[in-house]
Design a protein around this motif. Structure first.
Motif, PDB file in Angstrom:
ATOM      1  N   GLY A  67       0.849  -1.313  -0.064  1.00 39.91           N
ATOM      2  CA  GLY A  67      -0.050   0.065   0.167  1.00 39.91           C
ATOM      3  C   GLY A  67       0.820   1.223  -0.177  1.00 39.91           C
ATOM      4  O   GLY A  67       0.223   2.264  -0.182  1.00 39.91           O
ATOM      5  N   GLY A  68       1.995   1.149   0.208  1.00 37.66           N
ATOM      6  CA  GLY A  68       2.989   2.478   0.133  1.00 37.66           C
ATOM      7  C   GLY A  68       3.300   2.945  -1.231  1.00 37.66           C
ATOM      8  O   GLY A  68       2.646   2.324  -2.234  1.00 37.66           O
ATOM      9  N   SER A  69       4.246   3.769  -1.290  1.00 43.87           N
ATOM     10  CA  SER A  69       4.674   4.678  -2.765  1.00 43.87           C
ATOM     11  C   SER A  69       6.129   4.778  -2.383  1.00 43.87           C
ATOM     12  O   SER A  69       6.754   4.901  -1.451  1.00 43.87           O
ATOM     13  CB  SER A  69       3.710   5.883  -2.561  1.00 43.87           C
ATOM     14  OG  SER A  69       2.466   5.784  -2.547  1.00 43.87           O
ATOM     15  N   ARG A 121       8.941   6.746  -5.635  1.00 42.46           N
ATOM     16  CA  ARG A 121       8.973   7.400  -6.918  1.00 42.46           C
ATOM     17  C   ARG A 121      10.569   7.097  -7.215  1.00 42.46           C
ATOM     18  O   ARG A 121      11.575   7.471  -6.563  1.00 42.46           O
ATOM     19  CB  ARG A 121       8.923   8.896  -6.458  1.00 42.46           C
ATOM     20  CG  ARG A 121       8.997   9.905  -7.996  1.00 42.46           C
ATOM     21  CD  ARG A 121       9.190  11.340  -7.484  1.00 42.46           C
ATOM     22  NE  ARG A 121       8.867  11.756  -8.696  1.00 42.46           N
ATOM     23  CZ  ARG A 121       9.272  13.149  -8.943  1.00 42.46           C
ATOM     24  NH1 ARG A 121      10.058  13.882  -8.007  1.00 42.46           N
ATOM     25  NH2 ARG A 121       8.778  13.878  -9.982  1.00 42.46           N
ATOM     26  N   ARG A 180      -2.110   2.939 -10.791  1.00 43.45           N
ATOM     27  CA  ARG A 180      -1.103   2.964  -9.603  1.00 43.45           C
ATOM     28  C   ARG A 180      -0.061   3.592  -9.879  1.00 43.45           C
ATOM     29  O   ARG A 180       0.542   4.413  -9.049  1.00 43.45           O
ATOM     30  CB  ARG A 180      -1.037   1.549  -9.017  1.00 43.45           C
ATOM     31  CG  ARG A 180      -2.521   0.746  -8.799  1.00 43.45           C
ATOM     32  CD  ARG A 180      -2.008  -0.642  -8.170  1.00 43.45           C
ATOM     33  NE  ARG A 180      -1.216  -1.337  -8.930  1.00 43.45           N
ATOM     34  CZ  ARG A 180      -0.091  -2.008  -8.614  1.00 43.45           C
ATOM     35  NH1 ARG A 180       0.675  -1.593  -7.424  1.00 43.45           N
ATOM     36  NH2 ARG A 180       0.730  -2.668  -9.442  1.00 43.45           N
ATOM     37  N   PHE A 181       0.528   3.512 -11.238  1.00 46.10           N
ATOM     38  CA  PHE A 181       1.888   3.984 -11.316  1.00 46.10           C
ATOM     39  C   PHE A 181       1.531   5.324 -12.339  1.00 46.10           C
ATOM     40  O   PHE A 181       0.786   5.199 -13.307  1.00 46.10           O
ATOM     41  CB  PHE A 181       2.762   2.844 -12.133  1.00 46.10           C
ATOM     42  CG  PHE A 181       3.034   2.044 -11.435  1.00 46.10           C
ATOM     43  CD1 PHE A 181       2.585   1.759  -9.960  1.00 46.10           C
ATOM     44  CD2 PHE A 181       4.401   1.020 -11.778  1.00 46.10           C
ATOM     45  CE1 PHE A 181       3.129   0.824  -9.233  1.00 46.10           C
ATOM     46  CE2 PHE A 181       4.558   0.000 -10.871  1.00 46.10           C
ATOM     47  CZ  PHE A 181       4.213  -0.335  -9.659  1.00 46.10           C
ATOM     48  N   THR A 182       2.383   6.196 -12.249  1.00 48.45           N
ATOM     49  CA  THR A 182       2.296   7.307 -13.236  1.00 48.45           C
ATOM     50  C   THR A 182       3.824   7.528 -13.782  1.00 48.45           C
ATOM     51  O   THR A 182       4.876   7.730 -12.991  1.00 48.45           O
ATOM     52  CB  THR A 182       1.805   8.698 -12.506  1.00 48.45           C
ATOM     53  OG1 THR A 182       0.451   8.440 -12.049  1.00 48.45           O
ATOM     54  CG2 THR A 182       1.719   9.584 -13.386  1.00 48.45           C
ATOM     55  N   GLN A 225       6.325   7.300 -10.678  1.00 40.82           N
ATOM     56  CA  GLN A 225       5.495   7.249  -9.387  1.00 40.82           C
ATOM     57  C   GLN A 225       4.784   6.162  -9.269  1.00 40.82           C
ATOM     58  O   GLN A 225       3.684   5.748  -9.870  1.00 40.82           O
ATOM     59  CB  GLN A 225       4.493   8.596  -9.006  1.00 40.82           C
ATOM     60  CG  GLN A 225       3.755   8.627  -8.013  1.00 40.82           C
ATOM     61  CD  GLN A 225       4.798   8.926  -6.777  1.00 40.82           C
ATOM     62  OE1 GLN A 225       5.623   9.927  -6.895  1.00 40.82           O
ATOM     63  NE2 GLN A 225       4.583   8.241  -5.798  1.00 40.82           N
ATOM     64  N   MET A 226       5.098   5.291  -8.191  1.00 37.59           N
ATOM     65  CA  MET A 226       4.312   4.015  -7.842  1.00 37.59           C
ATOM     66  C   MET A 226       3.712   4.112  -6.413  1.00 37.59           C
ATOM     67  O   MET A 226       4.286   4.168  -5.379  1.00 37.59           O
ATOM     68  CB  MET A 226       5.429   2.894  -7.688  1.00 37.59           C
ATOM     69  CG  MET A 226       6.346   3.114  -8.944  1.00 37.59           C
ATOM     70  SD  MET A 226       7.255   1.416  -9.116  1.00 37.59           S
ATOM     71  CE  MET A 226       8.294   1.883  -7.330  1.00 37.59           C
ATOM     72  N   ASN A 227       2.450   4.057  -6.567  1.00 42.08           N
ATOM     73  CA  ASN A 227       1.397   4.003  -5.416  1.00 42.08           C
ATOM     74  C   ASN A 227       0.682   2.821  -5.184  1.00 42.08           C
ATOM     75  O   ASN A 227       0.609   1.723  -6.118  1.00 42.08           O
ATOM     76  CB  ASN A 227       0.246   5.352  -5.586  1.00 42.08           C
ATOM     77  CG  ASN A 227       1.039   6.579  -5.708  1.00 42.08           C
ATOM     78  OD1 ASN A 227       1.812   6.776  -5.280  1.00 42.08           O
ATOM     79  ND2 ASN A 227       0.329   7.372  -6.612  1.00 42.08           N
ATOM     80  N   ILE A 228       0.221   2.410  -4.127  1.00 43.50           N
ATOM     81  CA  ILE A 228      -0.393   1.327  -3.862  1.00 43.50           C
ATOM     82  C   ILE A 228       0.255   0.174  -4.305  1.00 43.50           C
ATOM     83  O   ILE A 228      -0.066  -1.006  -4.943  1.00 43.50           O
ATOM     84  CB  ILE A 228      -2.113   1.203  -4.563  1.00 43.50           C
ATOM     85  CG1 ILE A 228      -2.679   2.643  -4.542  1.00 43.50           C
ATOM     86  CG2 ILE A 228      -2.940   0.220  -3.782  1.00 43.50           C
ATOM     87  CD1 ILE A 228      -4.034   2.596  -5.424  1.00 43.50           C
ATOM     88  N   LEU A 229       1.677   0.038  -3.781  1.00 37.73           N
ATOM     89  CA  LEU A 229       2.364  -1.096  -4.198  1.00 37.73           C
ATOM     90  C   LEU A 229       1.902  -2.423  -3.451  1.00 37.73           C
ATOM     91  O   LEU A 229       1.309  -2.419  -2.304  1.00 37.73           O
ATOM     92  CB  LEU A 229       3.716  -0.698  -3.629  1.00 37.73           C
ATOM     93  CG  LEU A 229       4.413   0.559  -4.534  1.00 37.73           C
ATOM     94  CD1 LEU A 229       5.742   0.825  -3.929  1.00 37.73           C
ATOM     95  CD2 LEU A 229       5.094  -0.305  -5.916  1.00 37.73           C
TER      96      LEU A 229
END
Length: 127
Positions: free
Chosen positions: A14-16, A18, A66-68, A81-85
């Motif tokens: 759930g972490g992020s 970059r 999830r990723f940008t 940018q990676m979110n909700i890992l």
């Protein structure tokens, strides 16, 4: 063209994170950029790519939403940018540059169109 990826690390579910990729040599603003990843025992797989202008962006289905991916041509930088890992995201992440823009435009998700690769940065997601 030399590429240096950074920003990997250990994070909980759930972490992020970059990731950043700095380019030197060549003309960064002309090159489509991509991010790939390779998990232990698996093939290197496409994550995302972005055109030289940033107008065209592609994602693997597994990371969409999830990723940008982004880029800053003034700084010769590309980002992921990676979110909700998720633990499934655990891998070594590589940035790559494609010098043949037309070829990239036809195959934006293919490893084969990327000529230059960074050394990789490890992302570990634990539950």
């Amino acid at each position: 063209v030399q590429l240096q990826a950074s920003g990997g690390g250990a994070v909980q579910v759930g972490g992020s994170l970059r990731l950043a990729c700095v380019a030197s040599g060549g003309t960064f603003s002309l090159y489509p950029m991509g991010w790939f990843r390779q998990a232990p025992g698996k093939e290197r797989e496409f994550v995302s790519s972005i055109s030289w202008s940033g107008r065209s962006i592609y994602y693997a289905d597994s990371v969409k939403g999830r990723f940008t991916i982004s880029r800053d041509n003034a700084k010769n930088m590309a980002y992921l940018q990676m979110n909700i890992l998720d633990p499934e995201d655990t891998a070594v992440y590589y940035c790559a540059a494609a010098t043949d823009r037309m070829r990239w435009g036809k195959l934006p998700r293919s490893r084969e169109v990327f000529d230059y690769w960074g050394q990789g940065t490890l992302v570990t997601v634990s539950s």
